[in-house]
Design a protein around this motif. Structure first.
Motif, mmCIF file in Angstrom:
data_model
loop_
_atom_site.group_PDB
_atom_site.id
_atom_site.type_symbol
_atom_site.label_atom_id
_atom_site.label_comp_id
_atom_site.label_asym_id
_atom_site.label_seq_id
_atom_site.Cartn_x
_atom_site.Cartn_y
_atom_site.Cartn_z
ATOM 1 N N ASN A 151 0.857 -1.174 0.000
ATOM 2 C CA ASN A 151 0.000 0.000 0.000
ATOM 3 C C ASN A 151 0.900 1.233 0.000
ATOM 4 O O ASN A 151 1.478 1.607 1.017
ATOM 5 N N GLN A 152 1.031 1.871 -1.149
ATOM 6 C CA GLN A 152 1.917 3.019 -1.295
ATOM 7 C C GLN A 152 1.109 4.281 -1.562
ATOM 8 O O GLN A 152 0.012 4.222 -2.089
ATOM 9 N N PHE A 153 1.695 5.424 -1.205
ATOM 10 C CA PHE A 153 1.057 6.694 -1.486
ATOM 11 C C PHE A 153 2.142 7.738 -1.684
ATOM 12 O O PHE A 153 3.299 7.543 -1.307
ATOM 13 N N LYS A 154 1.772 8.857 -2.297
ATOM 14 C CA LYS A 154 2.741 9.899 -2.618
ATOM 15 C C LYS A 154 2.366 11.207 -1.925
ATOM 16 O O LYS A 154 1.191 11.508 -1.733
ATOM 17 N N ILE A 155 3.400 11.961 -1.547
ATOM 18 C CA ILE A 155 3.233 13.272 -0.918
ATOM 19 C C ILE A 155 4.157 14.249 -1.628
ATOM 20 O O ILE A 155 5.315 13.928 -1.910
ATOM 21 N N GLU A 156 3.647 15.442 -1.913
ATOM 22 C CA GLU A 156 4.497 16.477 -2.498
ATOM 23 C C GLU A 156 4.886 17.464 -1.416
ATOM 24 O O GLU A 156 4.035 18.047 -0.751
ATOM 25 N N THR A 157 6.196 17.659 -1.208
ATOM 26 C CA THR A 157 6.702 18.529 -0.168
ATOM 27 C C THR A 157 6.571 19.996 -0.587
ATOM 28 O O THR A 157 6.346 20.282 -1.770
ATOM 29 N N PRO A 158 6.737 20.937 0.355
ATOM 30 C CA PRO A 158 6.696 22.363 0.000
ATOM 31 C C PRO A 158 7.765 22.736 -1.032
ATOM 32 O O PRO A 158 7.643 23.745 -1.722
ATOM 33 N N GLU A 159 8.836 21.914 -1.133
ATOM 34 C CA GLU A 159 9.889 22.183 -2.122
ATOM 35 C C GLU A 159 9.567 21.563 -3.473
ATOM 36 O O GLU A 159 10.431 21.505 -4.357
ATOM 37 N N SER A 160 8.317 21.072 -3.644
ATOM 38 C CA SER A 160 7.856 20.470 -4.899
ATOM 39 C C SER A 160 8.601 19.175 -5.226
ATOM 40 O O SER A 160 8.766 18.822 -6.391
ATOM 41 N N VAL A 161 9.057 18.471 -4.188
ATOM 42 C CA VAL A 161 9.672 17.156 -4.370
ATOM 43 C C VAL A 161 8.649 16.099 -3.991
ATOM 44 O O VAL A 161 8.072 16.138 -2.907
ATOM 45 N N GLU A 162 8.406 15.184 -4.884
ATOM 46 C CA GLU A 162 7.392 14.155 -4.656
ATOM 47 C C GLU A 162 8.020 12.957 -3.947
ATOM 48 O O GLU A 162 9.000 12.386 -4.416
ATOM 49 N N LEU A 163 7.455 12.592 -2.777
ATOM 50 C CA LEU A 163 7.942 11.460 -2.004
ATOM 51 C C LEU A 163 6.947 10.313 -2.085
ATOM 52 O O LEU A 163 5.742 10.524 -2.056
ATOM 53 N N GLU A 164 7.480 9.116 -2.166
ATOM 54 C CA GLU A 164 6.622 7.933 -2.182
ATOM 55 C C GLU A 164 6.908 7.103 -0.944
ATOM 56 O O GLU A 164 8.058 6.791 -0.649
ATOM 57 N N PHE A 165 5.864 6.780 -0.191
ATOM 58 C CA PHE A 165 5.997 6.007 1.033
ATOM 59 C C PHE A 165 5.250 4.679 0.899
ATOM 60 O O PHE A 165 4.255 4.585 0.178
ATOM 61 N N THR A 166 5.733 3.686 1.636
ATOM 62 C CA THR A 166 5.050 2.402 1.732
ATOM 63 C C THR A 166 4.510 2.253 3.145
ATOM 64 O O THR A 166 5.270 2.380 4.117
ATOM 65 N N LEU A 167 3.210 2.052 3.291
ATOM 66 C CA LEU A 167 2.625 1.884 4.612
ATOM 67 C C LEU A 167 3.160 0.622 5.274
ATOM 68 O O LEU A 167 3.504 -0.358 4.600
ATOM 69 N N ALA A 168 3.224 0.657 6.599
ATOM 70 C CA ALA A 168 3.904 -0.407 7.342
ATOM 71 C C ALA A 168 3.247 -1.778 7.183
ATOM 72 O O ALA A 168 3.927 -2.801 7.166
ATOM 73 N N THR A 182 -1.429 11.324 11.837
ATOM 74 C CA THR A 182 -0.193 10.578 11.606
ATOM 75 C C THR A 182 -0.485 9.272 10.881
ATOM 76 O O THR A 182 -1.647 8.852 10.758
ATOM 77 N N LEU A 183 0.559 8.627 10.423
ATOM 78 C CA LEU A 183 0.455 7.286 9.844
ATOM 79 C C LEU A 183 1.794 6.584 10.037
ATOM 80 O O LEU A 183 2.800 7.206 10.390
ATOM 81 N N ILE A 184 1.806 5.281 9.831
ATOM 82 C CA ILE A 184 3.020 4.487 10.047
ATOM 83 C C ILE A 184 3.515 3.948 8.713
ATOM 84 O O ILE A 184 2.757 3.338 7.959
ATOM 85 N N ILE A 185 4.795 4.192 8.442
ATOM 86 C CA ILE A 185 5.384 3.784 7.169
ATOM 87 C C ILE A 185 6.517 2.788 7.379
ATOM 88 O O ILE A 185 7.087 2.683 8.467
ATOM 89 N N GLN A 186 6.814 2.064 6.319
ATOM 90 C CA GLN A 186 7.996 1.220 6.288
ATOM 91 C C GLN A 186 9.179 2.116 5.948
ATOM 92 O O GLN A 186 9.095 2.958 5.054
ATOM 93 N N GLU A 187 10.268 1.994 6.690
ATOM 94 C CA GLU A 187 11.410 2.858 6.435
ATOM 95 C C GLU A 187 11.990 2.601 5.057
ATOM 96 O O GLU A 187 12.142 1.448 4.635
ATOM 97 N N ALA A 188 12.302 3.679 4.359
ATOM 98 C CA ALA A 188 12.907 3.581 3.033
ATOM 99 C C ALA A 188 14.390 3.828 3.155
ATOM 100 O O ALA A 188 14.838 4.958 3.297
#
Length: 260
Positions: free
Chosen positions: A5-22, A160-166
């Motif tokens: 289960n992955q999702f993406k977040i765009e930071t204020p610096e316009s860098v798109e991060l992809e996280f994997t939920l734990a 908050t949410l819990i992610i798998q460390e990348a």
């Protein structure tokens, strides 16, 4: 096919991060480890409380209070201390260890804010205070299983949410210059790269992977912002003279890979 289960977040610096939920399995595993540690701590507290309960007549005579009242006071204090220990365990570790507890660190998962930033003291406290509610009749587990973001009630309240460390990948997923490799040793000797969180490294890697797609002005401005942010995080006083932002970021990328 995506098994995570992955999702993406765009930071204020316009860098798109992809996280994997734990995932439910990792969360339960971490929870069991934390409960074993908490169980040992609470057992010690119960032993101390038992000592006072066995000496109620002495305490009663010493303070001039009826034995029944002494017993009630000891039980009330014991309940408060155990509750404070249960809540404080998660608040303390998740705040000081940037979203990790001993169990989460072992399983390599962590709590972050919904926007990808590290968890704050207030959010860690909210999560911990709602933990007894989540544990009641396994309500939290039900919310995690049914929710798309795998959030328990405490996560919804705290944001908050819990992610798998990348962790940094050891592969050659991008090209860096020879000058960056020469600067790597300097960074390893003069900075604390362990302060760079996995999500910080993910933002750095994503920038290096996509910089060639950007216009020159946008690339230079973003590189400058990221370089100064990374410099402060790793405790570097000044970027070495003559080092461009791009070169510095490449060197940090390499240095981080070598220390994880």
């Amino acid at each position: 096919m995506d098994f995570f289960n992955q999702f993406k977040i765009e930071t204020p610096e316009s860098v798109e991060l992809e996280f994997t939920l734990a995932g439910i399995g990792n969360r339960v595993y971490a929870f069991v480890i934390d409960m074993i540690i908490l169980g040992l701590i609470i057992t010690i507290l119960l032993i101390i409380a038992a000592f006072f309960l066995f000496n109620i007549p002495i305490i009663s005579s010493l303070f001039g209070i009826e034995e029944e009242q002494v017993s009630l006071w000891i039980l009330a204090i014991q309940f408060f201390i155990i509750f404070a220990t249960y809540v404080g365990y998660f608040v303390l570790f998740e705040t000081l260890w940037q979203g990790e507890t001993p169990g989460k660190r072992f399983v390599k998962i962590r709590v972050i804010q919904d926007n990808g930033r590290p968890i704050t003291l207030q959010q860690a406290t909210l999560r911990a205070l709602f933990k007894p509610v989540d544990d009641l009749f396994f309500l939290g587990l039900l919310f995690v299983i049914l929710g798309k973001r795998e959030k328990r009630i405490g996560d919804w309240v705290a944001g908050t949410l819990i992610i798998q460390e990348a962790k940094g990948k050891k592969g050659t997923d991008l090209t860096v210059s020879q000058e960056a490799e020469n600067l790597t040793k300097y960074l390893q000797n003069n900075t604390d790269l362990s302060r760079l969180l996995p999500e910080d490294f993910a933002a750095l890697r994503r920038y290096l992977q996509r910089r060639d797609e950007m216009f020159t002005e946008a690339r230079m401005e973003l590189a400058r912002k990221l370089a100064y942010q990374v410099k402060d995080i790793i405790g570097l006083q000044e970027i070495p003279e003559g080092t461009t932002s791009n070169l510095f970021l490449e060197a940090v990328y390499l240095a981080y890979q070598k220390q994880v």
